[in-house]
Scaffold this active site. Structure first.
Site, PDB file in Angstrom:
ATOM      1  N   LEU A  84      23.796   9.769 -26.287  1.00 27.19           N
ATOM      2  CA  LEU A  84      24.195  11.121 -25.889  1.00 27.19           C
ATOM      3  C   LEU A  84      25.556  11.589 -26.395  1.00 27.19           C
ATOM      4  O   LEU A  84      25.989  12.686 -26.063  1.00 27.19           O
ATOM      5  CB  LEU A  84      24.121  11.247 -24.361  1.00 27.19           C
ATOM      6  CG  LEU A  84      22.724  10.957 -23.788  1.00 27.19           C
ATOM      7  CD1 LEU A  84      22.707  11.151 -22.287  1.00 27.19           C
ATOM      8  CD2 LEU A  84      21.660  11.828 -24.451  1.00 27.19           C
ATOM      9  N   ILE A  87      28.153  11.724 -33.052  1.00 26.32           N
ATOM     10  CA  ILE A  87      28.656  10.650 -33.924  1.00 26.32           C
ATOM     11  C   ILE A  87      29.889  11.152 -34.680  1.00 26.32           C
ATOM     12  O   ILE A  87      29.840  12.197 -35.325  1.00 26.32           O
ATOM     13  CB  ILE A  87      27.562  10.215 -34.945  1.00 26.32           C
ATOM     14  CG1 ILE A  87      26.310   9.725 -34.214  1.00 26.32           C
ATOM     15  CG2 ILE A  87      28.078   9.133 -35.879  1.00 26.32           C
ATOM     16  CD1 ILE A  87      26.507   8.484 -33.380  1.00 26.32           C
ATOM     17  N   ASN A 101      18.086  10.017 -35.600  1.00 22.38           N
ATOM     18  CA  ASN A 101      18.034  10.266 -34.155  1.00 22.38           C
ATOM     19  C   ASN A 101      16.626  10.689 -33.788  1.00 22.38           C
ATOM     20  O   ASN A 101      15.902  11.238 -34.607  1.00 22.38           O
ATOM     21  CB  ASN A 101      19.009  11.408 -33.814  1.00 22.38           C
ATOM     22  CG  ASN A 101      18.988  11.769 -32.336  1.00 22.38           C
ATOM     23  OD1 ASN A 101      18.992  10.882 -31.475  1.00 22.38           O
ATOM     24  ND2 ASN A 101      18.951  13.054 -32.025  1.00 22.38           N
ATOM     25  N   HIS A 103      14.711  13.194 -31.056  1.00 24.97           N
ATOM     26  CA  HIS A 103      14.929  14.254 -30.070  1.00 24.97           C
ATOM     27  C   HIS A 103      13.603  14.559 -29.386  1.00 24.97           C
ATOM     28  O   HIS A 103      12.579  14.694 -30.053  1.00 24.97           O
ATOM     29  CB  HIS A 103      15.484  15.506 -30.764  1.00 24.97           C
ATOM     30  CG  HIS A 103      15.884  16.550 -29.783  1.00 24.97           C
ATOM     31  ND1 HIS A 103      17.051  16.466 -29.053  1.00 24.97           N
ATOM     32  CD2 HIS A 103      15.253  17.664 -29.358  1.00 24.97           C
ATOM     33  CE1 HIS A 103      17.124  17.501 -28.235  1.00 24.97           C
ATOM     34  NE2 HIS A 103      16.042  18.248 -28.401  1.00 24.97           N
ATOM     35  N   ASP A 144      21.781  17.722 -33.414  1.00 28.22           N
ATOM     36  CA  ASP A 144      20.378  18.083 -33.649  1.00 28.22           C
ATOM     37  C   ASP A 144      20.139  18.967 -34.871  1.00 28.22           C
ATOM     38  O   ASP A 144      19.178  19.719 -34.908  1.00 28.22           O
ATOM     39  CB  ASP A 144      19.793  18.776 -32.406  1.00 28.22           C
ATOM     40  CG  ASP A 144      19.899  17.893 -31.176  1.00 28.22           C
ATOM     41  OD1 ASP A 144      19.915  16.659 -31.326  1.00 28.22           O
ATOM     42  OD2 ASP A 144      19.958  18.443 -30.064  1.00 28.22           O
TER      43      ASP A 144
HETATM   44  C1  GAR Z   1      14.134   9.763 -25.185  1.00 26.03           C
HETATM   45  O1  GAR Z   1      13.092  10.591 -24.757  1.00 26.03           O
HETATM   46  C2  GAR Z   1      14.892  10.399 -26.327  1.00 26.03           C
HETATM   47  O2  GAR Z   1      14.082  11.210 -27.139  1.00 26.03           O
HETATM   48  C3  GAR Z   1      15.892  11.250 -25.580  1.00 26.03           C
HETATM   49  O3  GAR Z   1      16.292  10.458 -24.490  1.00 26.03           O
HETATM   50  C4  GAR Z   1      15.196   9.621 -24.084  1.00 26.03           C
HETATM   51  C5  GAR Z   1      15.731   8.210 -23.943  1.00 26.03           C
HETATM   52  O4  GAR Z   1      14.782   7.372 -23.343  1.00 26.03           O
HETATM   53  N1  GAR Z   1      16.984  11.612 -26.432  1.00 26.03           N
HETATM   54  C6  GAR Z   1      17.666  12.758 -26.303  1.00 26.03           C
HETATM   55  O5  GAR Z   1      17.417  13.580 -25.437  1.00 26.03           O
HETATM   56  C7  GAR Z   1      18.784  12.962 -27.324  1.00 26.03           C
HETATM   57  N2  GAR Z   1      19.173  14.341 -27.394  1.00 26.03           N
HETATM   58  P1  GAR Z   1      14.941   5.792 -23.431  1.00 26.03           P
HETATM   59  O6  GAR Z   1      16.378   5.460 -23.039  1.00 26.03           O
HETATM   60  O7  GAR Z   1      13.972   5.233 -22.440  1.00 26.03           O
HETATM   61  O8  GAR Z   1      14.651   5.373 -24.846  1.00 26.03           O
END
Ligand code: GAR
Length: 189
Positions: A84, A87, A101, A103, A144
């Site tokens: 989150l 970078i 990444n 998303h 993003d």
């Molecule tokens: C995932 O769904 C990923 O796509 C999202 O966080 C979740 C993490 O799940 N990423 C974002 O929202 C980045 N902007 P996890 O920790 O179980 O892999």
């Protein structure tokens, strides 16, 4: 054999899926996981999977070369899996086209600051979107906005809740992310 380092801030279910996938491939291996949150669920998963997981301080990330120097020892390719923080430029410059990444929506919709995890799925539900999905993209200095590598869609039904949408999106992530990482690494080898 390319060396992958994963950044994760949360539960780490994608990190676990990627670690498992590469545990029996000869293309790449996951060397370690780095997290900005010392109590993130990903630490438990790494312990179970026997993969080093290291916490770093925000100041080491943004105000020094500490994290960059660690990466230069350990990583040929960087994967953000539920990470989150933005970078910093020193890392972006050192890894051109070598940071990806995932998303949990179809960018360019539902991207940008604050749009992560359940916030995205709640917004999809509130706006009665007929579909959502995943976007795997290169990482540049803006949230993003790096070039899109791959997208996959899933329908959103009226009966779906933010939680069931999250589940559908996670299924797409688990099905596609490791393979897309492998293909992207091969493209830049
Ligand atoms: C995932 O769904 C990923 O796509 C999202 O966080 C979740 C993490 O799940 N990423 C974002 O929202 C980045 N902007 P996890 O920790 O179980 O892999």
């Amino acid at each position: 054999m390319k060396r992958i380092v994963i950044f994760a801030s949360g539960s780490g279910s994608n990190a676990e899926n990627i670690i498992n996938y590469f545990s029996n491939r000869n293309t790449a291996e996951v060397r370690m996981v780095l997290s900005n949150r010392s109590r993130a669920g990903v630490f438990e998963r790494c312990k179970r999977l026997n993969i080093p997981c290291q916490h770093f301080k925000k100041s080491d990330f943004f105000e020094s070369n500490t994290v960059l120097e660690l990466l230069q020892k350990e990583a040929d390719f960087i994967v953000l899996a539920g990470f989150l923080l933005k970078i910093p430029e020193n890392i972006i410059k050192a890894y051109p086209n070598e940071i990806v990444n995932i998303h949990p929506a179809l960018l360019p919709k539902y991207g940008g600051k604050g749009m992560y995890g359940m916030n995205v799925h709640r917004a999809i539900k509130e706006n009665n979107e007929p579909e959502t999905g995943i976007t795997i993209h290169y990482v540049n200095e803006h949230y993003d906005e790096g070039g899109i590598i791959f997208q996959a869609k899933t329908a959103v039904e009226e009966s779906d809740t933010p939680e069931s949408i999250a589940q559908k999106v996670h299924e797409l992530e688990y099905a596609h992310f490791p393979r897309v990482i492998e293909e992207t690494i091969a493209k830049h080898a």
